[in-house]
Write a protein that holds these residues in place. Structure first.
Motif, PDB file in Angstrom:
ATOM      1  N   TRP A 105     103.895  68.010  42.977  1.00  0.00           N
ATOM      2  CA  TRP A 105     105.220  67.905  43.714  1.00  0.00           C
ATOM      3  C   TRP A 105     105.558  69.171  44.258  1.00  0.00           C
ATOM      4  O   TRP A 105     106.285  69.134  45.393  1.00  0.00           O
ATOM      5  CB  TRP A 105     106.116  67.855  42.147  1.00  0.00           C
ATOM      6  CG  TRP A 105     107.700  68.066  42.598  1.00  0.00           C
ATOM      7  CD1 TRP A 105     108.366  69.246  42.391  1.00  0.00           C
ATOM      8  CD2 TRP A 105     108.360  67.413  43.531  1.00  0.00           C
ATOM      9  NE1 TRP A 105     109.600  69.024  42.965  1.00  0.00           N
ATOM     10  CE2 TRP A 105     109.718  68.038  44.004  1.00  0.00           C
ATOM     11  CE3 TRP A 105     108.007  66.139  44.475  1.00  0.00           C
ATOM     12  CZ2 TRP A 105     110.783  67.501  44.607  1.00  0.00           C
ATOM     13  CZ3 TRP A 105     109.050  65.748  45.211  1.00  0.00           C
ATOM     14  CH2 TRP A 105     110.320  66.348  45.419  1.00  0.00           C
ATOM     15  N   ALA A 106     105.192  70.289  43.719  1.00  0.00           N
ATOM     16  CA  ALA A 106     105.276  71.684  44.629  1.00  0.00           C
ATOM     17  C   ALA A 106     104.637  71.522  45.661  1.00  0.00           C
ATOM     18  O   ALA A 106     105.298  72.000  46.914  1.00  0.00           O
ATOM     19  CB  ALA A 106     104.748  72.892  43.632  1.00  0.00           C
ATOM     20  N   ASP A 107     103.679  71.212  45.877  1.00  0.00           N
ATOM     21  CA  ASP A 107     102.672  71.116  47.175  1.00  0.00           C
ATOM     22  C   ASP A 107     103.327  70.163  48.165  1.00  0.00           C
ATOM     23  O   ASP A 107     103.567  70.168  49.386  1.00  0.00           O
ATOM     24  CB  ASP A 107     101.278  70.742  46.852  1.00  0.00           C
ATOM     25  CG  ASP A 107     100.425  71.560  46.149  1.00  0.00           C
ATOM     26  OD1 ASP A 107     100.759  72.893  46.230  1.00  0.00           O
ATOM     27  OD2 ASP A 107      99.345  71.248  45.409  1.00  0.00           O
ATOM     28  N   THR A 133     111.222  71.803  58.784  1.00  0.00           N
ATOM     29  CA  THR A 133     111.233  72.644  59.576  1.00  0.00           C
ATOM     30  C   THR A 133     110.784  72.589  61.160  1.00  0.00           C
ATOM     31  O   THR A 133     111.512  72.893  61.969  1.00  0.00           O
ATOM     32  CB  THR A 133     110.585  74.166  59.006  1.00  0.00           C
ATOM     33  OG1 THR A 133     111.156  74.299  57.825  1.00  0.00           O
ATOM     34  CG2 THR A 133     110.730  75.305  59.803  1.00  0.00           C
ATOM     35  N   THR A 134     109.736  71.916  61.194  1.00  0.00           N
ATOM     36  CA  THR A 134     109.298  71.606  62.635  1.00  0.00           C
ATOM     37  C   THR A 134     110.158  70.658  63.268  1.00  0.00           C
ATOM     38  O   THR A 134     110.560  70.961  64.630  1.00  0.00           O
ATOM     39  CB  THR A 134     108.061  70.957  62.554  1.00  0.00           C
ATOM     40  OG1 THR A 134     106.981  72.129  61.835  1.00  0.00           O
ATOM     41  CG2 THR A 134     107.249  70.562  63.826  1.00  0.00           C
ATOM     42  N   ALA A 135     110.825  69.841  62.345  1.00  0.00           N
ATOM     43  CA  ALA A 135     111.728  68.759  63.151  1.00  0.00           C
ATOM     44  C   ALA A 135     113.068  69.752  63.398  1.00  0.00           C
ATOM     45  O   ALA A 135     113.522  69.323  64.456  1.00  0.00           O
ATOM     46  CB  ALA A 135     112.018  67.718  62.205  1.00  0.00           C
ATOM     47  N   GLU A 163     106.635  71.551  49.662  1.00  0.00           N
ATOM     48  CA  GLU A 163     106.457  72.637  50.452  1.00  0.00           C
ATOM     49  C   GLU A 163     105.902  72.119  51.983  1.00  0.00           C
ATOM     50  O   GLU A 163     106.440  72.393  53.092  1.00  0.00           O
ATOM     51  CB  GLU A 163     105.277  73.711  50.047  1.00  0.00           C
ATOM     52  CG  GLU A 163     105.575  74.732  49.145  1.00  0.00           C
ATOM     53  CD  GLU A 163     106.934  75.468  49.550  1.00  0.00           C
ATOM     54  OE1 GLU A 163     106.750  76.069  50.769  1.00  0.00           O
ATOM     55  OE2 GLU A 163     107.968  75.529  48.695  1.00  0.00           O
ATOM     56  N   GLN A 164     105.109  71.027  51.659  1.00  0.00           N
ATOM     57  CA  GLN A 164     104.818  70.291  53.000  1.00  0.00           C
ATOM     58  C   GLN A 164     105.950  69.578  53.731  1.00  0.00           C
ATOM     59  O   GLN A 164     105.924  69.559  54.813  1.00  0.00           O
ATOM     60  CB  GLN A 164     103.534  69.049  52.613  1.00  0.00           C
ATOM     61  CG  GLN A 164     102.957  68.486  53.589  1.00  0.00           C
ATOM     62  CD  GLN A 164     101.996  67.228  53.274  1.00  0.00           C
ATOM     63  OE1 GLN A 164     101.515  67.177  52.430  1.00  0.00           O
ATOM     64  NE2 GLN A 164     101.867  66.617  54.454  1.00  0.00           N
ATOM     65  N   TYR A 192     115.810  69.675  50.301  1.00  0.00           N
ATOM     66  CA  TYR A 192     114.937  70.673  50.644  1.00  0.00           C
ATOM     67  C   TYR A 192     115.328  71.867  51.339  1.00  0.00           C
ATOM     68  O   TYR A 192     114.653  73.042  51.081  1.00  0.00           O
ATOM     69  CB  TYR A 192     113.938  70.154  51.575  1.00  0.00           C
ATOM     70  CG  TYR A 192     113.195  68.775  51.226  1.00  0.00           C
ATOM     71  CD1 TYR A 192     112.060  69.171  50.414  1.00  0.00           C
ATOM     72  CD2 TYR A 192     113.583  67.533  51.481  1.00  0.00           C
ATOM     73  CE1 TYR A 192     111.310  68.006  49.874  1.00  0.00           C
ATOM     74  CE2 TYR A 192     112.956  66.625  50.946  1.00  0.00           C
ATOM     75  CZ  TYR A 192     111.572  66.675  50.207  1.00  0.00           C
ATOM     76  OH  TYR A 192     111.165  65.506  49.601  1.00  0.00           O
ATOM     77  N   PHE A 193     116.679  71.709  51.675  1.00  0.00           N
ATOM     78  CA  PHE A 193     117.333  73.082  52.055  1.00  0.00           C
ATOM     79  C   PHE A 193     118.818  73.070  51.465  1.00  0.00           C
ATOM     80  O   PHE A 193     119.542  72.193  51.952  1.00  0.00           O
ATOM     81  CB  PHE A 193     117.336  73.232  53.444  1.00  0.00           C
ATOM     82  CG  PHE A 193     115.823  73.390  54.263  1.00  0.00           C
ATOM     83  CD1 PHE A 193     115.023  74.414  54.105  1.00  0.00           C
ATOM     84  CD2 PHE A 193     115.449  71.914  54.542  1.00  0.00           C
ATOM     85  CE1 PHE A 193     113.966  74.395  54.840  1.00  0.00           C
ATOM     86  CE2 PHE A 193     114.120  72.277  55.418  1.00  0.00           C
ATOM     87  CZ  PHE A 193     113.489  73.438  55.402  1.00  0.00           C
TER      88      PHE A 193
END
Length: 224
Positions: free
Chosen positions: A19-21, A31-33, A24-25, A64-65
């Protein structure tokens, strides 16, 4: 702990790690979007527009943020990596000291000229709680590298290396402040001209180190 409990805990830790991985993904993807949305829609973009551009709802984005400050930090860290990646190869390609200064300045100006919306979003974002100031971190990184160059030059002349770090921060601050003015004022002069102007002034200081050392009361010879 018996074998059954150990097996349960192992499975639990494995799920938590996955879940942590995944988190982060997913944060990296969002972030890229967000960066793509900023580049397309401008630095004053809101969270709703960023979410729409990323193809998610605002509640998903907030999963996520927690707020815009967290997204700003993530975008800022990526923007910092872009800036450093732009400057490093340009500096590595030249050997003469004046050319190093010119290459670093021009690479930075070219970078912010090509990506103005991202620069303005990171550097001029009002109302952001900055638990981690990525702008200051970039300045620290660049200034540390420049301080190493200046320190080597001072050491080669048998002079006190103490001024290297404050001089480096002064140089970086000078270039960043001038570049910020240039971009915010819609580039009132050409990039080539500004690069030359800044290089000329800075090179006068660097090349004047030896001359200053030869003057009465000049830089001390300490061998540090």
């Amino acid at each position: 702990m018996n074998s059954v409990d150990a097996s349960v805990n192992t499975r639990h830790d494995g799920r938590r790690g996955r879940w942590a991985d995944h988190r982060e993904q997913r944060r990296a993807e969002l972030t890229t979007a967000a960066i793509e949305a900023i580049r397309e829609l401008g630095p004053e973009i809101g969270m709703e527009s960023i979410a729409a551009h990323a193809g998610v709802s605002k509640p998903v984005l907030y999963r996520y943020f927690a707020d815009k400050s967290q997204l700003w930090q993530a975008v800022g860290q990526q923007g910092a990596a872009f800036a450093i990646a732009a400057i490093g190869p340009a500096v590595a390609a030249v050997r003469e000291e004046r050319d190093v200064i010119h290459a670093a300045i021009d690479a930075y100006l070219a970078h912010i000229e090509a990506d103005p919306h991202l620069y303005l979003f990171v550097v001029h974002q009002p109302g952001i709680a900055r638990a981690r100031d990525v702008v200051a971190e970039v300045i620290d990184t660049v200034a540390s590298g420049l301080a190493s160059i200046l320190g080597d030059r001072l050491r080669a002349l048998g002079l006190d290396t103490g001024p290297a770090l404050p001089w480096a921060y002064g140089v970086v601050g000078y270039v960043q402040t001038t570049a910020d003015w240039w971009l915010r004022r819609q580039k009132p002069i050409s990039r080539a001209a500004l690069s030359d102007y800044l290089t000329t002034l800075l090179w006068s200081g660097v090349s004047g180190i030896k001359a200053a050392a030869d003057l009465p009361g000049g830089l001390a010879v300490t061998g540090r």
